[in-house]
Design a protein around this motif. Structure first.
Motif, PDB file in Angstrom:
ATOM      1  N   THR A  74      44.192  51.613  42.964  1.00  0.00           N
ATOM      2  CA  THR A  74      45.347  51.818  43.626  1.00  0.00           C
ATOM      3  C   THR A  74      45.579  52.956  44.106  1.00  0.00           C
ATOM      4  OG1 THR A  74      46.828  51.821  41.484  1.00  0.00           O
ATOM      5  CG2 THR A  74      46.699  49.793  42.292  1.00  0.00           C
ATOM      6  N   GLN A  85      42.737  37.317  39.494  1.00  0.00           N
ATOM      7  CA  GLN A  85      43.722  36.119  38.995  1.00  0.00           C
ATOM      8  C   GLN A  85      44.252  35.843  40.230  1.00  0.00           C
ATOM      9  OE1 GLN A  85      46.524  37.770  36.182  1.00  0.00           O
ATOM     10  NE2 GLN A  85      45.044  39.008  35.312  1.00  0.00           N
ATOM     11  N   SER A  86      44.694  36.606  41.444  1.00  0.00           N
ATOM     12  CA  SER A  86      45.122  35.870  42.568  1.00  0.00           C
ATOM     13  C   SER A  86      44.119  34.836  43.359  1.00  0.00           C
ATOM     14  CB  SER A  86      45.360  36.842  43.702  1.00  0.00           C
ATOM     15  OG  SER A  86      46.336  37.858  43.247  1.00  0.00           O
ATOM     16  N   THR A 138      32.860  40.585  27.623  1.00  0.00           N
ATOM     17  CA  THR A 138      33.561  39.365  27.418  1.00  0.00           C
ATOM     18  C   THR A 138      33.256  38.111  28.455  1.00  0.00           C
ATOM     19  OG1 THR A 138      35.485  40.435  28.766  1.00  0.00           O
ATOM     20  CG2 THR A 138      35.882  40.387  26.421  1.00  0.00           C
ATOM     21  N   VAL A 146      43.272  35.720  52.090  1.00  0.00           N
ATOM     22  CA  VAL A 146      44.493  36.137  51.080  1.00  0.00           C
ATOM     23  C   VAL A 146      44.067  37.196  50.340  1.00  0.00           C
ATOM     24  CG1 VAL A 146      45.931  35.227  49.330  1.00  0.00           C
ATOM     25  CG2 VAL A 146      45.512  33.891  51.377  1.00  0.00           C
ATOM     26  N   THR A 147      42.492  37.045  49.859  1.00  0.00           N
ATOM     27  CA  THR A 147      42.512  37.775  48.647  1.00  0.00           C
ATOM     28  C   THR A 147      41.524  39.309  49.047  1.00  0.00           C
ATOM     29  OG1 THR A 147      40.446  36.706  47.994  1.00  0.00           O
ATOM     30  CG2 THR A 147      42.182  36.165  46.993  1.00  0.00           C
ATOM     31  N   GLU A 152      44.612  31.579  41.118  1.00  0.00           N
ATOM     32  CA  GLU A 152      45.787  31.108  41.430  1.00  0.00           C
ATOM     33  C   GLU A 152      46.098  30.222  42.769  1.00  0.00           C
ATOM     34  OE1 GLU A 152      49.510  33.636  40.821  1.00  0.00           O
ATOM     35  OE2 GLU A 152      48.080  35.027  39.675  1.00  0.00           O
ATOM     36  N   LEU A 153      45.186  30.900  43.691  1.00  0.00           N
ATOM     37  CA  LEU A 153      45.118  30.158  45.018  1.00  0.00           C
ATOM     38  C   LEU A 153      44.263  28.885  44.673  1.00  0.00           C
ATOM     39  CD1 LEU A 153      45.718  30.853  47.874  1.00  0.00           C
ATOM     40  CD2 LEU A 153      43.671  31.966  48.223  1.00  0.00           C
ATOM     41  N   SER A 205      39.827  39.201  34.726  1.00  0.00           N
ATOM     42  CA  SER A 205      41.514  39.788  34.940  1.00  0.00           C
ATOM     43  C   SER A 205      41.703  40.397  36.085  1.00  0.00           C
ATOM     44  CB  SER A 205      41.695  40.798  33.856  1.00  0.00           C
ATOM     45  OG  SER A 205      40.914  41.775  33.634  1.00  0.00           O
ATOM     46  N   VAL A 210      42.260  33.297  31.961  1.00  0.00           N
ATOM     47  CA  VAL A 210      41.839  34.517  32.079  1.00  0.00           C
ATOM     48  C   VAL A 210      40.991  35.445  30.946  1.00  0.00           C
ATOM     49  CG1 VAL A 210      42.640  37.025  32.828  1.00  0.00           C
ATOM     50  CG2 VAL A 210      43.831  35.009  33.561  1.00  0.00           C
ATOM     51  N   VAL A 211      39.766  35.866  31.401  1.00  0.00           N
ATOM     52  CA  VAL A 211      38.992  36.442  30.376  1.00  0.00           C
ATOM     53  C   VAL A 211      39.484  37.924  30.376  1.00  0.00           C
ATOM     54  CG1 VAL A 211      36.622  37.065  29.822  1.00  0.00           C
ATOM     55  CG2 VAL A 211      36.871  35.067  30.853  1.00  0.00           C
ATOM     56  N   PRO A 212      39.522  38.426  29.077  1.00  0.00           N
ATOM     57  CA  PRO A 212      40.379  39.797  29.097  1.00  0.00           C
ATOM     58  C   PRO A 212      39.290  40.807  29.567  1.00  0.00           C
ATOM     59  CG  PRO A 212      40.345  38.491  26.814  1.00  0.00           C
ATOM     60  CD  PRO A 212      39.587  37.820  27.869  1.00  0.00           C
ATOM     61  N   PRO A 213      39.421  42.007  30.081  1.00  0.00           N
ATOM     62  CA  PRO A 213      38.617  42.910  30.427  1.00  0.00           C
ATOM     63  C   PRO A 213      37.740  43.449  29.334  1.00  0.00           C
ATOM     64  CG  PRO A 213      40.969  43.766  30.436  1.00  0.00           C
ATOM     65  CD  PRO A 213      41.120  42.339  29.840  1.00  0.00           C
ATOM     66  N   ILE A 248      44.388  27.909  34.077  1.00  0.00           N
ATOM     67  CA  ILE A 248      43.610  29.148  34.619  1.00  0.00           C
ATOM     68  C   ILE A 248      43.495  29.990  32.933  1.00  0.00           C
ATOM     69  CG2 ILE A 248      43.891  31.383  35.641  1.00  0.00           C
ATOM     70  CD1 ILE A 248      45.653  30.276  37.713  1.00  0.00           C
ATOM     71  N   GLN A 259      43.665  27.244  42.172  1.00  0.00           N
ATOM     72  CA  GLN A 259      44.814  26.143  41.621  1.00  0.00           C
ATOM     73  C   GLN A 259      45.652  25.413  42.154  1.00  0.00           C
ATOM     74  OE1 GLN A 259      47.960  27.971  38.982  1.00  0.00           O
ATOM     75  NE2 GLN A 259      47.470  26.512  37.415  1.00  0.00           N
TER      76      GLN A 259
END
Lengths: 510, 286
Positions: A228, A360-361, A388, A300-301, A364-365, A357, A381-384, A379, A367
């Motif tokens: 970011t 995720q967006s 993993t 979208v992503t 969700e899309l 992780s 989510v595999v942890p960071p 969904i 899904q």
């Protein structure tokens, strides 16, 4: 008097400080480039564990060959190569006068020792890739011959990346455990310092065979910049070049920065494990291929950057098969009908979408798209963490439907093996049809110069796509933001490259 | 002194904190019914929209109504913080009380375990636990609860220690009262105010940890909304929607502030002072 002395001392300190600043600026205005990128999992090509590492490993190592912009093998450390009549041996001719950055000669015997280490070292991750090579001989200081287990014309491609990166035998003989943190190669840069998880500093290697094309004198590689804040980092001058997502392009341009969107080998895909119910039913798997709206995912992503594809190669590459252009075009009605034919009423089919992780967006899309055809998706989510995903998807093979992606490989056969091969990392089903394997063998037996080569290769791609339960989603171009004082980056499908890149003085444009 | 709600409400900070927390709790319960839209419904024709009469807080990157997600996310975020608090309370308070009574071996062992917990970093431990037990909010909060338990352990132990040596507890023991009765009837009421203060403060810190973990994608099960998860998503689209992080961030800040305000008020009305085990031990020895 003492006040005068204090004043003189203060002035002296000021002068020294200003001189220091001037010196620092002078250094910054020279060809120093600050690049924000992930540090490699290991600086040793033999133990590096991700394909993405080629971007950084290739800074310090040169390979026998290297890929050009289109992904074709061109001379690297070797100025040429020739196959024997039946394609079971290939002899590389090394450039004269090559040396490693430790000063030792890079000759045929050094190449032999380096490649053999990849084949034999206990913890080598290159063993599979080098399995095609049965023996290596140094014919004379300039000629090294690779003897192959079977005809394989893919070797020059195979050796263009990590697999063919040549490590100084003097360094790994002395202390093989030091190579992952103190590499010695003959690449465009010489390793200067390294802080794990933080940064690495490299300086230009004047002994590199193509040193004339390398304008950057010093390259500072910084890891861990928050996605970011990466644009702010480039804007402030903390970084000169960094990777961004398609969503950040608009922001980067608004900040007055330059953006390079470069086609790459990276293709996003879904790893489908056909050994886990209900995906054991082929009709269900095929329905899922039609149920995913790939263009919506890209829009979208990734801000619309990327192209829908149904194969693990980008358009324009020799392996890209145009016959697959509409292979599984989004068709929810067809998907519903196929599910109904398989005996699944809307809402009666459930599956788990596995995602890391940071994506995720996308999950969700997907899904919601699956829900639209009557599939209940949960969904996971595999942890960071570096291992993993491997434990969950590649090694554990617990994922029914994993949102994944391939960064590609230097050899298209190698990439097909990874994605669709019976032992392929991303082929979580670990199944491959005999027809596909036969087609892959035919590709290996076909010389790259043969006019039939594109057709033979594209045929293998088609068989792989149609056979595999896994399916591609879209290409993911490499998007780099750069300070305007850095000249445009060259466009290579395979990786970041720095030949010809220049850095102007702060405040000016390249 | 045992804290009473009326005493708390007489304090301005306490009254504001309790009112806010009750409001948030009510939102957590009835929020999903108040939500103007389905918080999970995506709309690709309305991606990243700013506030408007249709969407008072705008929409997210998948076109979902932010206000609806915020309301729906309250329940999960608060429940997660509560879970961590309750786990910490049980794992800290029970051994804290028992360490005063069960002799030196138990005391030594629990102290070492708590010391070990203190050294563990939250994030690394939570990632390890979710990798081991599965990436769910329950598993992540179990990890958080374990790591906040030393705070309860130390507070409980420090508060229980002087009571355990007091004459009325001695007298109760001499009359043949069983240990559980002595603990429940004579010790626990004295420890309760300190534990209440710690609980309120821990709930606040747990909420921050929950938000941090869900921010990083740990413990979250998409598409269920959480405040931390919403904050993470909105930061990715800061350029397109600069005001988007404000609402979830403000809710986290205000709720944590209310928890801390309640903790301060509880401390003031119950007369709890920061206990010093060393002083109490010295006094007991004297």
């Amino acid at each position: 008097m003492s006040r005068l002395l204090r004043l003189a001392a203060a002035l002296a300190v000021l002068v020294v400080t200003l001189a220091g600043c001037a010196g620092a600026n002078a250094g910054a205005s020279s060809q120093t480039l600050k690049w924000g990128f992930n540090l490699p999992t290991s600086w040793d090509p033999v133990t590096s564990s991700t394909g993405n590492d080629i971007n950084t490993i290739s800074l310090v190592y040169a390979s026998l060959t290297q890929l050009d912009e289109k992904g074709t093998a061109r001379p690297g450390l070797a100025e040429s190569w020739t196959y024997n009549a039946d394609g079971t041996a290939v002899t590389f001719v090394l450039r004269p006068g090559l040396t490693f950055t430790d000063g030792t000669p890079l000759d045929a015997d050094a190449v032999r020792q380096s490649l053999l280490r990849g084949k034999t070292q206990q913890n080598s991750l290159l063993k599979d890739q080098l399995a095609t090579i049965s023996d290596i001989t140094a014919d004379d200081p300039a000629h090294v011959t690779l003897h192959l287990a079977a005809p394989d014309y893919q070797v020059p491609n195979l050796l263009a990346g990590k697999t063919g990166a040549i490590v100084s035998p003097a360094a790994f003989t002395k202390d093989p455990g030091a190579i992952p943190t103190a590499p010695v190669g003959a690449g465009p840069f010489k390793f200067e310092s390294f802080v794990p998880e933080s940064k690495a500093t490299l300086v230009k290697n004047p002994g590199y065979w193509d040193a004339g094309d390398v304008k950057i004198e010093r390259l500072e590689l910084t890891a861990g910049t928050d996605p970011t804040s990466v644009i702010a980092a480039v804007q402030s001058g903390a970084l000169d070049v960094a990777t961004i997502t398609g969503r950040q392009v608009e922001q980067a341009k608004a900040a007055g920065l330059e953006v390079d969107v470069v086609d790459s080998f990276t293709v996003n895909q879904v790893d489908v494990h056909s050994g886990l119910a209900p995906l054991t039913d082929r009709r269900v798997v095929d329905a899922l291929k039609y149920a995913v709206d790939r263009q919506a995912i890209i829009d979208v992503t990734n801000g619309g950057i990327g192209k829908v594809t149904y194969q693990p190669f980008p358009q324009g590459y020799v392996a890209y098969n145009p016959a697959l252009d509409q292979a599984y075009a989004y068709d929810p009605t067809k998907a519903k009908a196929m599910l109904a034919a398989a005996g699944y009423a809307p809402g009666s089919l459930s599956l788990t979408v596995t995602v890391n992780s940071v994506a995720q967006s996308t999950a969700e899309l997907v899904q919601q798209q699956l829900q639209a055809v009557g599939v209940n998706a949960t969904i996971k989510v595999v942890p960071p963490g570096s291992s993993t995903w491997q434990q969950e998807v590649y090694l554990g093979r617990k994922a029914q439907f994993a949102l994944d992606g391939t960064v590609g490989r230097e050899s298209p056969v190698q990439n097909l093996g990874v994605v669709y091969g019976p032992q392929g990392l991303m082929n979580t089903s670990k199944e491959a049809s005999p027809q596909f394997l036969a087609a892959l063998d035919e590709v290996r037996r076909t010389p790259l110069e043969d006019t039939r080569y594109p057709q033979v290769l594209q045929n293998a791609v088609k068989l792989g796509v149609e056979m595999s339960p896994s399916f591609s989603l879209g290409t993911s171009p490499r998007i780099a933001v750069r300070n305007p004082r850095v000249s445009p980056l060259p466009h290579f499908l395979s990786q970041y490259r720095w030949e010809g890149v220049t850095v102007a003085a702060p405040g000016s444009r390249a | 002194m045992r804290p009473r709600l009326s005493s708390v409400l007489r304090h301005r900070v306490g009254a504001v904190s309790v009112t806010f927390l009750v409001l948030v709790a009510v939102l957590a319960v009835i929020g999903p019914w108040l939500a103007p839209y389905d918080p999970l419904q995506q709309n690709q024709d309305a991606l990243l929209q700013g506030p408007s009469p249709d969407h008072l807080l705008g929409t997210d990157n998948l076109g979902r109504d932010e206000l609806s997600r915020l309301l729906a996310g309250s329940r999960l975020s608060l429940l997660a913080a509560l879970e961590a608090g309750v786990v910490g309370l049980v794992l800290g308070t029970v051994p804290g009380l028992l360490s005063v009574y069960l002799g030196r071996v138990f005391e030594w062992a629990t102290l070492r375990v708590m010391d070990a917990f203190v050294t563990l970093p939250f994030l690394v431990f939570a990632v390890a636990m979710t990798a081991l037990l599965g990436n769910g909010l329950t598993q992540a909060m179990l990890a958080v609860g374990i790591l906040v338990s030393p705070a309860f352990y130390r507070v409980t132990r420090a508060a229980a220690f002087p009571v355990a040596g007091s004459q009325y507890v001695e007298a109760a023991r001499l009359t043949g009262a069983p240990a559980w009765f002595v603990l429940a009837r004579h010790v626990w009421p004295k420890v309760l105010p300190a534990v209440a203060v710690t609980t309120a403060a821990t709930l606040g810190s747990s909420l921050v940890i929950v938000s941090s973990l869900t921010f990083l994608g740990i413990g979250i099960r998409p598409p269920e909304p959480t405040w931390g998860g919403m904050l993470a998503t909105s930061l990715e689209y800061l350029f397109q929607r600069p005001t988007a992080p404000l609402a979830p961030a403000l809710l986290v800040i205000l709720t944590v502030g209310a928890c801390n305000g309640l903790a301060d008020t509880l401390r003031d009305v119950s007369g709890v002072r920061a206990p010093s085990l060393r002083k109490e031990k010295a006094r007991a020895a004297a």
